[in-house]
Scaffold this motif. Structure first.
Motif, PDB file in Angstrom:
ATOM      1  N   LEU A 131       0.838  -1.199   0.000  1.00 58.36           N
ATOM      2  CA  LEU A 131       0.000   0.000   0.000  1.00 58.36           C
ATOM      3  C   LEU A 131       0.878   1.256   0.000  1.00 58.36           C
ATOM      4  O   LEU A 131       0.616   2.233  -0.714  1.00 58.36           O
ATOM      5  N   GLU A 132       1.960   1.178   0.802  1.00 58.56           N
ATOM      6  CA  GLU A 132       2.870   2.334   0.878  1.00 58.56           C
ATOM      7  C   GLU A 132       3.469   2.638  -0.480  1.00 58.56           C
ATOM      8  O   GLU A 132       3.490   3.790  -0.930  1.00 58.56           O
ATOM      9  N   ALA A 133       3.915   1.568  -1.171  1.00 58.01           N
ATOM     10  CA  ALA A 133       4.513   1.762  -2.491  1.00 58.01           C
ATOM     11  C   ALA A 133       3.492   2.358  -3.457  1.00 58.01           C
ATOM     12  O   ALA A 133       3.796   3.265  -4.242  1.00 58.01           O
ATOM     13  N   TRP A 134       2.262   1.850  -3.347  1.00 52.43           N
ATOM     14  CA  TRP A 134       1.208   2.323  -4.251  1.00 52.43           C
ATOM     15  C   TRP A 134       0.908   3.802  -4.004  1.00 52.43           C
ATOM     16  O   TRP A 134       0.795   4.595  -4.941  1.00 52.43           O
ATOM     17  N   ALA A 135       0.818   4.160  -2.711  1.00 53.09           N
ATOM     18  CA  ALA A 135       0.501   5.556  -2.363  1.00 53.09           C
ATOM     19  C   ALA A 135       1.600   6.492  -2.864  1.00 53.09           C
ATOM     20  O   ALA A 135       1.320   7.611  -3.313  1.00 53.09           O
ATOM     21  N   ALA A 136       2.823   6.023  -2.815  1.00 52.14           N
ATOM     22  CA  ALA A 136       3.942   6.846  -3.284  1.00 52.14           C
ATOM     23  C   ALA A 136       3.794   7.118  -4.779  1.00 52.14           C
ATOM     24  O   ALA A 136       3.990   8.243  -5.248  1.00 52.14           O
ATOM     25  N   ARG A 137       3.401   6.065  -5.541  1.00 51.09           N
ATOM     26  CA  ARG A 137       3.236   6.258  -6.977  1.00 51.09           C
ATOM     27  C   ARG A 137       2.070   7.211  -7.264  1.00 51.09           C
ATOM     28  O   ARG A 137       2.142   8.075  -8.131  1.00 51.09           O
ATOM     29  N   ALA A 138       0.971   7.035  -6.511  1.00 48.47           N
ATOM     30  CA  ALA A 138      -0.194   7.902  -6.720  1.00 48.47           C
ATOM     31  C   ALA A 138       0.161   9.361  -6.431  1.00 48.47           C
ATOM     32  O   ALA A 138      -0.305  10.271  -7.115  1.00 48.47           O
ATOM     33  N   ALA A 139       1.021   9.540  -5.423  1.00 48.85           N
ATOM     34  CA  ALA A 139       1.424  10.908  -5.071  1.00 48.85           C
ATOM     35  C   ALA A 139       2.183  11.539  -6.214  1.00 48.85           C
ATOM     36  O   ALA A 139       2.180  12.761  -6.382  1.00 48.85           O
ATOM     37  N   GLY A 140       2.849  10.708  -7.042  1.00 50.34           N
ATOM     38  CA  GLY A 140       3.563  11.204  -8.205  1.00 50.34           C
ATOM     39  C   GLY A 140       2.622  11.668  -9.309  1.00 50.34           C
ATOM     40  O   GLY A 140       3.071  12.095 -10.365  1.00 50.34           O
ATOM     41  N   GLY A 141       1.304  11.524  -9.095  1.00 50.29           N
ATOM     42  CA  GLY A 141       0.341  12.047 -10.055  1.00 50.29           C
ATOM     43  C   GLY A 141       0.025  11.105 -11.203  1.00 50.29           C
ATOM     44  O   GLY A 141      -0.634  11.493 -12.157  1.00 50.29           O
ATOM     45  N   GLU A 142       0.496   9.827 -11.107  1.00 51.89           N
ATOM     46  CA  GLU A 142       0.269   8.895 -12.211  1.00 51.89           C
ATOM     47  C   GLU A 142      -1.201   8.688 -12.534  1.00 51.89           C
ATOM     48  O   GLU A 142      -1.597   8.480 -13.672  1.00 51.89           O
ATOM     49  N   LEU A 143      -2.017   8.717 -11.481  1.00 52.26           N
ATOM     50  CA  LEU A 143      -3.418   8.365 -11.685  1.00 52.26           C
ATOM     51  C   LEU A 143      -4.163   9.338 -12.572  1.00 52.26           C
ATOM     52  O   LEU A 143      -4.995   8.947 -13.379  1.00 52.26           O
ATOM     53  N   LEU A 144      -3.856  10.628 -12.388  1.00 59.50           N
ATOM     54  CA  LEU A 144      -4.608  11.615 -13.138  1.00 59.50           C
ATOM     55  C   LEU A 144      -3.935  11.970 -14.448  1.00 59.50           C
ATOM     56  O   LEU A 144      -4.351  12.903 -15.137  1.00 59.50           O
ATOM     57  N   ALA A 145      -2.882  11.201 -14.798  1.00 60.37           N
ATOM     58  CA  ALA A 145      -2.064  11.535 -15.957  1.00 60.37           C
ATOM     59  C   ALA A 145      -2.905  11.875 -17.180  1.00 60.37           C
ATOM     60  O   ALA A 145      -2.831  12.982 -17.691  1.00 60.37           O
ATOM     61  N   ASP A 146      -3.713  10.957 -17.632  1.00 60.72           N
ATOM     62  CA  ASP A 146      -4.470  11.238 -18.852  1.00 60.72           C
ATOM     63  C   ASP A 146      -5.840  10.558 -18.862  1.00 60.72           C
ATOM     64  O   ASP A 146      -6.003   9.529 -19.480  1.00 60.72           O
ATOM     65  N   PRO A 147      -6.801  11.132 -18.185  1.00 67.20           N
ATOM     66  CA  PRO A 147      -8.147  10.564 -18.305  1.00 67.20           C
ATOM     67  C   PRO A 147      -8.614  10.737 -19.744  1.00 67.20           C
ATOM     68  O   PRO A 147      -8.686  11.884 -20.222  1.00 67.20           O
ATOM     69  N   PRO A 148      -8.855   9.643 -20.466  1.00 65.61           N
ATOM     70  CA  PRO A 148      -9.175   9.758 -21.891  1.00 65.61           C
ATOM     71  C   PRO A 148     -10.443  10.584 -22.094  1.00 65.61           C
ATOM     72  O   PRO A 148     -11.436  10.383 -21.401  1.00 65.61           O
ATOM     73  N   ALA A 149     -10.384  11.509 -23.019  1.00 61.77           N
ATOM     74  CA  ALA A 149     -11.482  12.435 -23.253  1.00 61.77           C
ATOM     75  C   ALA A 149     -12.760  11.695 -23.648  1.00 61.77           C
ATOM     76  O   ALA A 149     -13.851  12.043 -23.194  1.00 61.77           O
ATOM     77  N   ALA A 150     -12.601  10.671 -24.455  1.00 60.15           N
ATOM     78  CA  ALA A 150     -13.774   9.936 -24.924  1.00 60.15           C
ATOM     79  C   ALA A 150     -14.535   9.322 -23.746  1.00 60.15           C
ATOM     80  O   ALA A 150     -15.766   9.305 -23.707  1.00 60.15           O
ATOM     81  N   LEU A 151     -13.786   8.816 -22.766  1.00 61.16           N
ATOM     82  CA  LEU A 151     -14.427   8.181 -21.626  1.00 61.16           C
ATOM     83  C   LEU A 151     -15.145   9.216 -20.771  1.00 61.16           C
ATOM     84  O   LEU A 151     -16.209   8.969 -20.241  1.00 61.16           O
ATOM     85  N   LEU A 152     -14.527  10.386 -20.661  1.00 60.60           N
ATOM     86  CA  LEU A 152     -15.140  11.439 -19.859  1.00 60.60           C
ATOM     87  C   LEU A 152     -16.508  11.812 -20.408  1.00 60.60           C
ATOM     88  O   LEU A 152     -17.435  12.113 -19.664  1.00 60.60           O
ATOM     89  N   ALA A 153     -16.624  11.755 -21.740  1.00 65.41           N
ATOM     90  CA  ALA A 153     -17.870  12.172 -22.364  1.00 65.41           C
ATOM     91  C   ALA A 153     -18.995  11.170 -22.127  1.00 65.41           C
ATOM     92  O   ALA A 153     -20.159  11.536 -22.096  1.00 65.41           O
ATOM     93  N   SER A 154     -18.678   9.893 -21.940  1.00 67.99           N
ATOM     94  CA  SER A 154     -19.713   8.862 -21.883  1.00 67.99           C
ATOM     95  C   SER A 154     -20.522   8.894 -20.592  1.00 67.99           C
ATOM     96  O   SER A 154     -20.034   9.210 -19.557  1.00 67.99           O
TER      97      SER A 154
END
Ligand code: C2E
Ligand code: CA
Ligand code: CA
Length: 678
Positions: free
Chosen positions: A655-678
């Protein structure tokens, strides 16, 4: 099996016809030969003996525990043979046998076979008697000498051998069994009865020599035997059947079930035991009276029979409880289908004494070998399943170990759980919750796992209900809260600011000591109370709402956060959201999972998020399994997301390793525009 293998059937036909033809041929010869004329010497005696033969044939003796019937006519036929010779004896026996078979509507071939069988057996006996030297006249035959007994023993043996061989072969062919096995089976019993009956024959002759009028009296002891056999059979029937319904009782049911299990064990098959309990029998009894209740119980057997095979057994176990034995099913599913068919049949309107009743029942199913390997265990487990079916109003239910408070496995598991809690074999996995606005990991849900020494990692469904039902849930909850608080404090100390959510059970909310215990824990670990979230469900508030409210208020006053888990699945009203100290709602994963494809679910999620916002509650969506759901939730303004798309529940280091990666902003990197529209 009758369809698959025609040859034994053909052989049986050949055997029956051969014996019938052989016997008829001998009879025809005897009729032509004129030996029958000897009856003219002692006509009255002949008529009396012939009458006894017919009587003996008409009243066969049934011996409890043995399948075949014994006819007492043999004693008199043998007396006829000794006095008058073969022709009168054989013809008399043939006529008696034909009469009785006609009355009993036996098939013609069987009737002629029966005649052939005893004619041939008598012929063999006559041949042996002849070899010892036959008496000149019937009158001379009446004077027995000790030597006659020897001749009688020898000819009796011949009679028995031929008679049994012919019948045994027919039986073996009709049952598709080995001839040798059938002949040897019950041989002692058969030889014994034959010996008794044949031994009676010289007494008949002796009585006749003392005076013809004595002969009819001899039928008295034989009639006594007949009555005794019948009474024994009746009392055996009563011992094994229920008086009211005449269905098999518990004793017979168990006996048949034992046999079925033994056979299934050899053949690798499945046996199902069903327990059925009427749902409203007491009401019928109370409102309409016992007479109607009795009539209803009597209707059950015939009704069930319509949906069962001849080889199935319906038994009355007592009261309004019945059991059904299915000796050969494919599996529990098939047994369950049968149960449903039975319930459906039972549910058809039933008119009893002018009143139309709606009969309902619940059925529990347990199978050999899946759920147990002896009758008692299966009966008990079918009973547990029946109770479950009844309380769930499910109609029929198959036994489920997890719902059985009495199973041995379960008791063992409960004992192991007690030790596991003490030995800290209950460990926590943590599933991250992500802040939908920032993409950072802002909290975790602690989920319990049992590291069972033999069974491996057990999921909570296998032991949380067990802990609840065996009074261990408080200890388990404390064990979980302790670990979660300790872990959370370590993370805080290491600069990782997460809140930790723990699931509590309904029983915990009745524990008035819970707030104080939690307070002590938080203090001893130096963790701010608002880092701890306790997840409750709506249904937990039902049992004792006032007490639950009191406990929740105290916790809330400490600063502990309260979340409503599985929101949207309960039945309670929304007013408690205002009344109770709630901080967070977790939208149930069932709505979130189908959000992308189901407009209703999407609307429910959207309005729940809106409700939370209006009431100033944090909203967490669980069951976020893909990027599309994540994006839609972002669009709705939901606060947090939790789900497999982000991470499964994992041990603390991961969990610690995962939280560290999430803190690096990986999760919000590129929410695909097409998916956002659906
Ligand atoms: P829950 O409180 O609803 O916990 C969430 C469950 O959903 C977890 O299963 C989790 O692994 C699963 N889950 C998470 N993300 C997803 C997803 O994206 N898709 C799907 N399909 N499932 C997801 P788990 O760990 O097996 O826990 C099952 C239940 O056991 C929990 O349901 C909770 O009610 C209970 N439970 C777990 N730990 C405890 C505990 O310590 N105490 C008590 N009283 N109950 C617990
Ligand atoms: Ca939960
Ligand atoms: Ca949940």
């Amino acid at each position: 099996g009758a369809r698959s293998d025609p040859s034994p059937g053909r052989m049986l036909g050949i055997h029956l016809r051969a014996v019938a033809a052989g016997g008829s041929g001998v009879l025809a010869l005897l009729a032509a030969e004129g030996g029958i004329g000897r009856v003219a010497d002692l006509p009255l005696l002949f008529v009396l003996l012939a009458g006894c033969v017919v009587l003996g044939e008409a009243l066969p003796v049934t011996v409890p525990g043995h399948d075949e019937e014994v006819t007492t006519s043999t004693a008199f036929t043998f007396a006829l043979l000794m006095i008058f010779g073969l022709a009168p004896a054989a013809i008399c026996q043939a006529v008696a046998s034909a009469l009785c078979d006609a009355v009993r509507r036996k098939p013609l071939l069987v009737a002629v076979f029966n005649i052939g069988q005893c004619t041939l057996a008598l012929a063999a006996a006559a041949a042996v008697l002849h070899a010892f030297g036959a008496p000149a006249t019937p009158a001379a035959a009446l004077h027995l000498t000790p030597g006659d007994l020897l001749a009688l023993a020898a000819s009796g043996t011949a009679f028995f051998a031929v008679n049994n061989l012919l019948a045994g072969v027919a039986l073996a062919l009709s049952q598709r069994a080995a001839i040798r096995g059938v002949l040897l089976d019950d041989l002692a019993f058969q030889a014994g009865t034959a010996g008794l009956l044949l031994g009676f024959a010289p007494l008949v002759v002796a009585a006749a020599s003392a005076g013809t009028f004595l002969v009819p009296l001899l039928s008295l002891p034989l009639y006594a035997i007949f009555r005794g056999g019948r009474d024994a059979q009746l009392s055996e029937h009563h011992a094994l059947h229920d008086r009211l319904t005449d269905l098999p009782n518990r004793v017979l049911f168990r006996d048949r079930a034992e046999r079925a299990i033994a056979a299934a064990r050899r053949g690798g098959r499945t046996v199902a035991v069903l327990i059925m309990d009427l749902d409203s029998f007491k009401e019928v009894n109370d409102t309409l009276g016992h007479h109607h209740g009795d009539l209803l119980l009597r209707e059950i057997g015939p009704r069930l029979a319509a949906r069962l095979r001849a080889s199935d057994t319906v038994a009355r176990m007592g009261g309004d409880e019945f059991a059904i034995l299915l000796p050969d099913v494919r599996g529990a599913d098939e047994a369950c289908e049968v149960a449903r068919a039975v319930l459906e049949q039972l549910g058809r309107p039933l008119t009893i004494g002018g009143v139309t009743l709606d009969v309902r029942a619940s059925i529990g199913v347990a199978c050999f070998p899946d759920h147990g390997d002896d009758v008692d265990v299966l009966l008990q487990r079918a009973d547990v399943a029946m109770y479950n079916a009844k309380s769930a109003r499910a109609g029929a239910a198959v036994y489920d170990l997890n719902q059985d408070p009495y199973s041995v496995e379960r008791l063992v598991l409960a004992a192991q759980l007690r030790e596991a809690i003490e030995r800290r074999e209950i460990v926590l996995h943590y599933q991250p919750q992500v802040d939908l606005a920032t993409g950072r990991c802002s909290g975790v849900e602690a989920l319990a796992r049992w590291e069972h020494p033999e069974r491996g990692n057990l999921p909570p469904d296998t032991f949380i209900p067990l802990a609840e039902q065996t009074g261990q849930i408080r200890a388990l909850t404390m064990c979980v809260i302790q670990q979660a608080v300790a872990q959370c404090a370590r993370w805080q100390a290491g600069g990782l600011d997460l809140d930790v959510a723990v699931n509590v059970s309904a029983r915990d909310l009745l524990d008035l000591d819970l707030p104080a215990t939690v307070d002590d824990l938080l203090r001893s670990h130096g963790l701010p109370a608002d880092r701890l979230v306790l997840e409750i469900t709506e249904s937990m508030l039902v049992a004792d709402p006032h007490r639950a409210e009191r406990v929740l208020r105290q916790l809330s006053r400490l600063g502990v956060r309260i979340a409503v888990d599985d929101f949207g699945t309960g039945y309670s009203s929304l007013t408690y959201l205002k009344r109770m100290p709630i901080d967070e709602i977790k939208v149930d994963r069932s709505f979130v999972l189908n959000m992308a494809t189901n407009a209703d679910d999407a609307a429910i999620v959207a309005s729940t998020v809106g409700l939370g916002q209006n009431l100033g509650l944090r909203t967490v969506a669980e069951g976020v399994e893909n990027a599309a759901a994540f994006a839609v939730l972002q669009g709705m303004g939901c606060d947090r997301a939790q789900g497999y798309h982000l991470s499964r529940p994992v041990p603390a280091p991961e969990l610690e390793a995962w939280a560290a990666r999430a803190a690096g902003g990986e999760l919000l990197a590129d929410p695909p525009a097409a998916l956002l529209a659906s």
